[in-house]
Design a protein around this motif. Structure first.
Motif, PDB file in Angstrom:
ATOM      1  N   ARG A 697      36.008 -27.522 -18.979  1.00 30.81           N
ATOM      2  CA  ARG A 697      35.548 -26.672 -20.075  1.00 30.81           C
ATOM      3  C   ARG A 697      34.194 -26.052 -19.744  1.00 30.81           C
ATOM      4  O   ARG A 697      33.960 -24.858 -19.948  1.00 30.81           O
ATOM      5  CB  ARG A 697      35.438 -27.470 -21.371  1.00 30.81           C
ATOM      6  N   GLY A 698      33.294 -26.883 -19.208  1.00 27.57           N
ATOM      7  CA  GLY A 698      31.967 -26.383 -18.855  1.00 27.57           C
ATOM      8  C   GLY A 698      32.021 -25.308 -17.787  1.00 27.57           C
ATOM      9  O   GLY A 698      31.309 -24.300 -17.862  1.00 27.57           O
ATOM     10  N   ARG A 699      32.868 -25.523 -16.788  1.00 31.34           N
ATOM     11  CA  ARG A 699      32.982 -24.519 -15.732  1.00 31.34           C
ATOM     12  C   ARG A 699      33.510 -23.207 -16.300  1.00 31.34           C
ATOM     13  O   ARG A 699      33.012 -22.122 -15.961  1.00 31.34           O
ATOM     14  CB  ARG A 699      33.899 -25.025 -14.618  1.00 31.34           C
ATOM     15  N   ASP A 700      34.486 -23.270 -17.167  1.00 30.73           N
ATOM     16  CA  ASP A 700      35.030 -22.055 -17.767  1.00 30.73           C
ATOM     17  C   ASP A 700      33.962 -21.315 -18.568  1.00 30.73           C
ATOM     18  O   ASP A 700      33.882 -20.081 -18.521  1.00 30.73           O
ATOM     19  CB  ASP A 700      36.214 -22.419 -18.662  1.00 30.73           C
ATOM     20  N   VAL A 701      33.113 -22.065 -19.270  1.00 29.72           N
ATOM     21  CA  VAL A 701      32.054 -21.441 -20.075  1.00 29.72           C
ATOM     22  C   VAL A 701      31.063 -20.699 -19.183  1.00 29.72           C
ATOM     23  O   VAL A 701      30.726 -19.532 -19.440  1.00 29.72           O
ATOM     24  CB  VAL A 701      31.321 -22.501 -20.925  1.00 29.72           C
ATOM     25  N   VAL A 702      30.565 -21.349 -18.127  1.00 29.41           N
ATOM     26  CA  VAL A 702      29.535 -20.698 -17.311  1.00 29.41           C
ATOM     27  C   VAL A 702      30.112 -19.521 -16.527  1.00 29.41           C
ATOM     28  O   VAL A 702      29.424 -18.513 -16.313  1.00 29.41           O
ATOM     29  CB  VAL A 702      28.826 -21.695 -16.363  1.00 29.41           C
ATOM     30  N   LEU A 703      31.361 -19.621 -16.092  1.00 32.23           N
ATOM     31  CA  LEU A 703      31.945 -18.496 -15.369  1.00 32.23           C
ATOM     32  C   LEU A 703      32.200 -17.313 -16.299  1.00 32.23           C
ATOM     33  O   LEU A 703      32.185 -16.159 -15.866  1.00 32.23           O
ATOM     34  CB  LEU A 703      33.253 -18.908 -14.693  1.00 32.23           C
ATOM     35  N   THR A 704      32.432 -17.599 -17.566  1.00 37.40           N
ATOM     36  CA  THR A 704      32.716 -16.535 -18.535  1.00 37.40           C
ATOM     37  C   THR A 704      31.448 -15.883 -19.054  1.00 37.40           C
ATOM     38  O   THR A 704      31.403 -14.661 -19.254  1.00 37.40           O
ATOM     39  CB  THR A 704      33.519 -17.109 -19.726  1.00 37.40           C
ATOM     40  N   ARG A 705      30.369 -16.689 -19.221  1.00 39.80           N
ATOM     41  CA  ARG A 705      29.195 -16.164 -19.921  1.00 39.80           C
ATOM     42  C   ARG A 705      27.880 -16.273 -19.171  1.00 39.80           C
ATOM     43  O   ARG A 705      26.901 -15.622 -19.570  1.00 39.80           O
ATOM     44  CB  ARG A 705      29.033 -16.898 -21.265  1.00 39.80           C
ATOM     45  N   HIS A 706      27.820 -17.057 -18.102  1.00 31.32           N
ATOM     46  CA  HIS A 706      26.503 -17.385 -17.557  1.00 31.32           C
ATOM     47  C   HIS A 706      26.420 -17.258 -16.033  1.00 31.32           C
ATOM     48  O   HIS A 706      25.970 -18.166 -15.342  1.00 31.32           O
ATOM     49  CB  HIS A 706      26.117 -18.810 -17.971  1.00 31.32           C
ATOM     50  N   THR A 707      26.808 -16.118 -15.504  1.00 26.23           N
ATOM     51  CA  THR A 707      26.679 -15.894 -14.065  1.00 26.23           C
ATOM     52  C   THR A 707      25.519 -14.934 -13.798  1.00 26.23           C
ATOM     53  O   THR A 707      25.105 -14.158 -14.679  1.00 26.23           O
ATOM     54  CB  THR A 707      27.960 -15.297 -13.471  1.00 26.23           C
ATOM     55  N   PHE A 708      25.014 -14.970 -12.579  1.00 27.73           N
ATOM     56  CA  PHE A 708      23.930 -14.058 -12.216  1.00 27.73           C
ATOM     57  C   PHE A 708      24.405 -12.609 -12.239  1.00 27.73           C
ATOM     58  O   PHE A 708      23.605 -11.706 -12.505  1.00 27.73           O
ATOM     59  CB  PHE A 708      23.371 -14.421 -10.842  1.00 27.73           C
ATOM     60  N   ALA A 709      25.652 -12.354 -11.966  1.00 28.97           N
ATOM     61  CA  ALA A 709      26.167 -10.985 -12.040  1.00 28.97           C
ATOM     62  C   ALA A 709      26.010 -10.432 -13.451  1.00 28.97           C
ATOM     63  O   ALA A 709      25.635  -9.265 -13.652  1.00 28.97           O
ATOM     64  CB  ALA A 709      27.635 -10.950 -11.614  1.00 28.97           C
ATOM     65  N   GLN A 710      26.291 -11.284 -14.453  1.00 25.95           N
ATOM     66  CA  GLN A 710      26.129 -10.852 -15.841  1.00 25.95           C
ATOM     67  C   GLN A 710      24.660 -10.650 -16.195  1.00 25.95           C
ATOM     68  O   GLN A 710      24.304  -9.707 -16.910  1.00 25.95           O
ATOM     69  CB  GLN A 710      26.778 -11.881 -16.760  1.00 25.95           C
ATOM     70  N   ARG A 711      23.796 -11.532 -15.682  1.00 20.02           N
ATOM     71  CA  ARG A 711      22.366 -11.390 -15.965  1.00 20.02           C
ATOM     72  C   ARG A 711      21.807 -10.108 -15.341  1.00 20.02           C
ATOM     73  O   ARG A 711      21.006  -9.399 -15.957  1.00 20.02           O
ATOM     74  CB  ARG A 711      21.593 -12.597 -15.421  1.00 20.02           C
ATOM     75  N   VAL A 712      22.232  -9.803 -14.133  1.00 23.99           N
ATOM     76  CA  VAL A 712      21.772  -8.593 -13.463  1.00 23.99           C
ATOM     77  C   VAL A 712      22.198  -7.354 -14.242  1.00 23.99           C
ATOM     78  O   VAL A 712      21.414  -6.407 -14.418  1.00 23.99           O
ATOM     79  CB  VAL A 712      22.308  -8.546 -12.017  1.00 23.99           C
ATOM     80  N   GLU A 713      23.415  -7.342 -14.715  1.00 26.73           N
ATOM     81  CA  GLU A 713      23.885  -6.197 -15.493  1.00 26.73           C
ATOM     82  C   GLU A 713      23.027  -5.996 -16.740  1.00 26.73           C
ATOM     83  O   GLU A 713      22.636  -4.863 -17.065  1.00 26.73           O
ATOM     84  CB  GLU A 713      25.347  -6.401 -15.890  1.00 26.73           C
ATOM     85  N   GLU A 714      22.709  -7.099 -17.428  1.00 27.76           N
ATOM     86  CA  GLU A 714      21.895  -6.977 -18.643  1.00 27.76           C
ATOM     87  C   GLU A 714      20.482  -6.526 -18.315  1.00 27.76           C
ATOM     88  O   GLU A 714      19.905  -5.671 -19.005  1.00 27.76           O
ATOM     89  CB  GLU A 714      21.875  -8.314 -19.387  1.00 27.76           C
ATOM     90  N   ILE A 715      19.895  -7.096 -17.261  1.00 21.22           N
ATOM     91  CA  ILE A 715      18.524  -6.727 -16.885  1.00 21.22           C
ATOM     92  C   ILE A 715      18.440  -5.253 -16.532  1.00 21.22           C
ATOM     93  O   ILE A 715      17.573  -4.518 -17.023  1.00 21.22           O
ATOM     94  CB  ILE A 715      18.042  -7.592 -15.708  1.00 21.22           C
ATOM     95  N   MET A 716      19.339  -4.786 -15.669  1.00 20.33           N
ATOM     96  CA  MET A 716      19.242  -3.410 -15.192  1.00 20.33           C
ATOM     97  C   MET A 716      19.632  -2.406 -16.276  1.00 20.33           C
ATOM     98  O   MET A 716      19.115  -1.281 -16.290  1.00 20.33           O
ATOM     99  CB  MET A 716      20.093  -3.230 -13.942  1.00 20.33           C
ATOM    100  N   THR A 717      20.507  -2.780 -17.189  1.00 18.31           N
ATOM    101  CA  THR A 717      20.811  -1.903 -18.319  1.00 18.31           C
ATOM    102  C   THR A 717      19.580  -1.732 -19.198  1.00 18.31           C
ATOM    103  O   THR A 717      19.246  -0.624 -19.643  1.00 18.31           O
ATOM    104  CB  THR A 717      21.977  -2.479 -19.145  1.00 18.31           C
ATOM    105  N   THR A 718      18.877  -2.838 -19.434  1.00 15.91           N
ATOM    106  CA  THR A 718      17.653  -2.786 -20.235  1.00 15.91           C
ATOM    107  C   THR A 718      16.572  -1.995 -19.519  1.00 15.91           C
ATOM    108  O   THR A 718      15.854  -1.197 -20.134  1.00 15.91           O
ATOM    109  CB  THR A 718      17.155  -4.211 -20.532  1.00 15.91           C
TER     110      THR A 718
END
Length: 735
Positions: A697-718
């Motif tokens: 369950r934990g692995r599914d959560v981090v892969l869905t919501r908490h990867t560096f690819a997702q963080r980069v997208e949010e940072i660069m969009t901002t």
């Protein structure tokens, strides 16, 4: 009369409304540079700067400054340079480099200067990289660039000219840390890919070129860099079919023997004497069973005629390229002369020529198959030549050094135009960076920024104030114990992932945008700071942290972390309840400074786990233990260890932090006191199925919501929104 980037204010005419529109002369400069600053502002607002070479005047230069003395003048110049770099660093670097890449000579009459490393810049020294470097260099020179060569011999390759714009490195031994970072550095990984990626400076190259897809994939799997496919090539003007003479041999092999095993040796030894084969190169007369074919060394300039005089060229993939399926230069050269190749690397050749040639390749694996291919050649000379002609068309289209020069130019242009990012981390010394969590965090960010099209460098503390640190468009500061001085020309981003007690609203207001890994703390800062503050928790890199234990040792209870020479709650609590647990589980601690006054040495398994295998250690453990420093717990900052361990498929037990249940959908088991810890361990150590369920369950959560690819997208969009709001172009358009 010509358009120029800037002119001196000693004689400058402009409309008053244009002067007012850009906000006057910039303050802060001391007797100079403010005129260049003004011109750049006018150009940024759409103006043109025209120099009139027909105007003549006398100017008593430095009249005022000379009265102040030489030392005052020197200090003024240094001050002006610092201020100018702060105001214009990224834009200036981009414009000058684009100007040189295009050869427009607006900023300088000097062409782009490219330096290429070689073992020794002497064709008689016998090093093959000499010919690769010079063939490639000649093609770059044909673009109008200046090309020079720096040789490894005597470490001369570290004594570089200051005019070098681009450094192309052909050998993994070149220590990039010993040269200025102001130039664009290019690693061309032609062989020994495993050695290249192990070098501690490899991730600091600006551009990485790989000679094969296998090499490219290995680089991208094991490092934070994006690699571009860039095989060897041929000089099609040197290696051509023109002047083909009568056949001098059925087949020819060209390569030196340096007392090391080569796959071609047993194959040649198995051939009967009747085979019409020539072996050219040094020292073959010393090899039993091959000496009968030896025909001495051949000069590089003679190779086109040698290849044209053979019905085929035998290819033997060297041991330092074979694992990566990289294709030797002799293959390109032979095909360029319309001579077919008998190869032991069909995968590499298909990769370069395309699947349509797979069925017509001439492949050898041993002496028997080599003899068979030679027999086929003797019986089907016309078909062999037709195949070679088809292959030649592909090589001339895709695999000439002229094409490689164009590809490098296009890569440099794309990189220069892209929005670039520098990640600033507080590591004090280069030799310490591998032990700092910020280094690995930054490299994961770098990996995903580059994959998203943003060139990225990681800067440690001593580099923050150096001029080369001013070249990126965006600086992302991973806040630690050191404060960053923002530069006006750069968009500065703060990501507060630790030490929240040091982050104040006044500190945040020095930046253009801020992110914070604690939700409650984000709300507090946002209510007090003028700078926008966004909640952005930590993350993981799934390519490094995955449920693959590999050869990692098994541990019952695993904790990885440094003590920082103070007691850590999770360690004290587990030690206190350890004797109460069933099955006599063992606590294993990895980290620095775990002295006997902090924990018994029997619990310390090592002082370090290499970050490259950390995910495997997590995956192999029954229970991964996690805790938080007091200030992190108080402000709701969740440890990065949680994200990494869960991505590795580990079962994680942690001290309690507000928000941890919601963040991971209850996948992390937490405790508030020692009785609760003892009860949790007693239960889960004997419930492997429940551990696996929570881990999944934990692995599914981090892969869905908490990867560096997702963080980069949010940072660069901002960042794009912030730059647009500030009037800075979101994209760079260059002529």
């Amino acid at each position: 009369v010509a358009e120029r980037p800037a002119v001196t204010a000693a004689c400058m005419l402009l409309r008053r409304e244009d002067y007012d529109a850009v906000g006057d002369l910039a303050s802060g400069y001391r007797y100079g540079t403010e005129d260049v600053d003004l011109c750049l502002k006018l150009r940024r607002h759409g103006g043109r700067i025209v120099y009139d070479g027909q105007a003549v005047l006398w100017h008593h230069e430095y009249g005022t400054q000379n009265q102040a003395g030489r030392e005052r003048k020197r200090r003024n110049r240094l001050h002006n340079r610092e201020l100018f770099v702060d105001q214009w660093g990224p834009q200036l670097l981009r414009e000058v480099l684009l100007d040189r890449l295009h050869g427009e000579q607006q900023w300088s009459d000097d062409p782009l200067h490219v330096a290429i490393t070689v073992t020794k810049d002497d064709p008689d020294a016998g090093y093959g990289d000499y010919y690769t470097a010079h063939e490639f260099g000649d093609a770059l020179a044909a673009l109008g660039w200046r090309v020079s060569y720096v040789e490894r011999y005597g470490d001369d390759w570290y004594d570089l000219e200051g005019s070098i714009d681009v450094l192309v490195v052909l050998l993994d031994a070149f220590d990039l840390r010993r040269v200025p970072r102001s130039m664009v550095s290019v690693a061309w990984v032609r062989n020994w890919t495993d050695r290249w990626v192990e070098q501690p400076w490899f991730a600091d190259y600006d551009v990485v070129l790989a000679s094969s897809t296998t090499s490219k994939e290995l680089i991208e799997e094991r490092t934070s860099k994006v690699a571009h496919l860039f095989p060897l090539a041929t000089n099609h003007e040197r290696f051509s079919p023109e002047g083909r003479a009568a056949r001098s041999a059925l087949a020819v092999f060209s390569g030196n023997y340096w007392d090391k095993p080569r796959a071609i040796i047993p194959a040649l030894q198995a051939l009967p004497d009747s085979r019409d084969v020539r072996v050219l190169g040094a020292n073959w007369e010393r090899v039993e069973g091959v000496s009968r074919f030896a025909d001495g060394a051949a000069d590089y300039v003679d190779l086109p005629a040698v290849y044209r005089g053979a019905a085929a060229v035998i290819d033997d993939t060297a041991e330092h390229t074979a694992p990566y399926r990289a294709v030797n230069s002799r293959v390109f050269d032979a095909i360029a002369t319309a001579t077919p190749v008998i190869t032991d690397n069909p995968e590499g050749l298909v990769e370069l020529l395309g699947d349509e040639v797979a069925d017509e390749l001439l492949v050898w694996k041993d002496g028997a198959t080599l003899a068979s291919r030679l027999d086929w050649l003797r019986e089907h000379p016309d078909e062999a030549r037709r195949r070679a002609e088809r292959w030649r068309d592909i090589v001339l289209r895709d695999h000439t050094y002229a094409r490689r020069a164009e590809q490098l130019r296009d890569l440099l242009l794309a990189r220069t135009k892209a929005r670039s990012v520098a990640i600033a981390i507080g590591v004090p010394r280069d030799e310490e960076r591998h032990r700092w969590g910020d280094e690995h965090f930054a490299r994961d960010l770098q990996r995903n920024l580059e994959r998203a099209g943003h060139p990225c460098r990681v800067l440690i503390l001593p580099e923050w104030e150096q001029h080369h640190a001013a070249r990126e468009d965006v600086v992302l500061h991973l806040f630690g114990l050191s404060e960053l001085r923002p530069r006006r020309a750069q968009t500065t981003v703060l990501w507060n992932i630790s030490h929240p007690e040091l982050v104040t609203a006044s500190l945040v207001d020095r930046y253009d945008v801020a992110f914070c890994a604690g939700r409650a703390f984000t709300e507090q800062l946002a209510s007090r700071a003028r700078t926008p503050v966004h909640y952005l928790p930590q993350a993981t890199e799934p390519s490094r942290f995955r449920p693959d234990a590999g050869d990692a040792p098994h541990h019952d209870l695993l904790f990885v972390g440094n003590s920082r020479k103070v007691r850590r709650r999770i360690v004290d609590d587990v030690v206190a309840v350890l004797d109460q647990l069933p099955g006599d589980p063992r606590l294993s601690i990895y980290g620095a400074d775990w002295t006997p006054d902090l924990v018994s040495s029997r619990h310390v398994a090592g002082d370090h786990v290499d970050n490259g295998v950390l995910g495997a250690y997590y995956a192999a453990a029954d229970v991964v233990l996690n805790d938080h420093w007091d200030d992190m717990r108080h402000h709701g900052f969740l440890s990065n260890r949680l994200y990494d361990a869960l991505a590795a498929g580990a079962f994680v037990l942690s001290d309690h932090v507000d928000g941890i249940e919601e963040q991971f959908d209850g996948a992390v088991v937490t405790y508030r006191d020692r009785p609760a810890l003892a009860a949790a361990l007693e239960h889960y150590l004997t419930a492997p199925e429940e551990r696996r369920e929570l881990a999944a369950r934990g692995r599914d959560v981090v892969l869905t919501r908490h990867t560096f690819a997702q963080r980069v997208e949010e940072i660069m969009t901002t960042v794009a929104v912030v730059r647009d709001d500030a009037g800075t172009p979101a994209t760079v358009v260059a002529g």
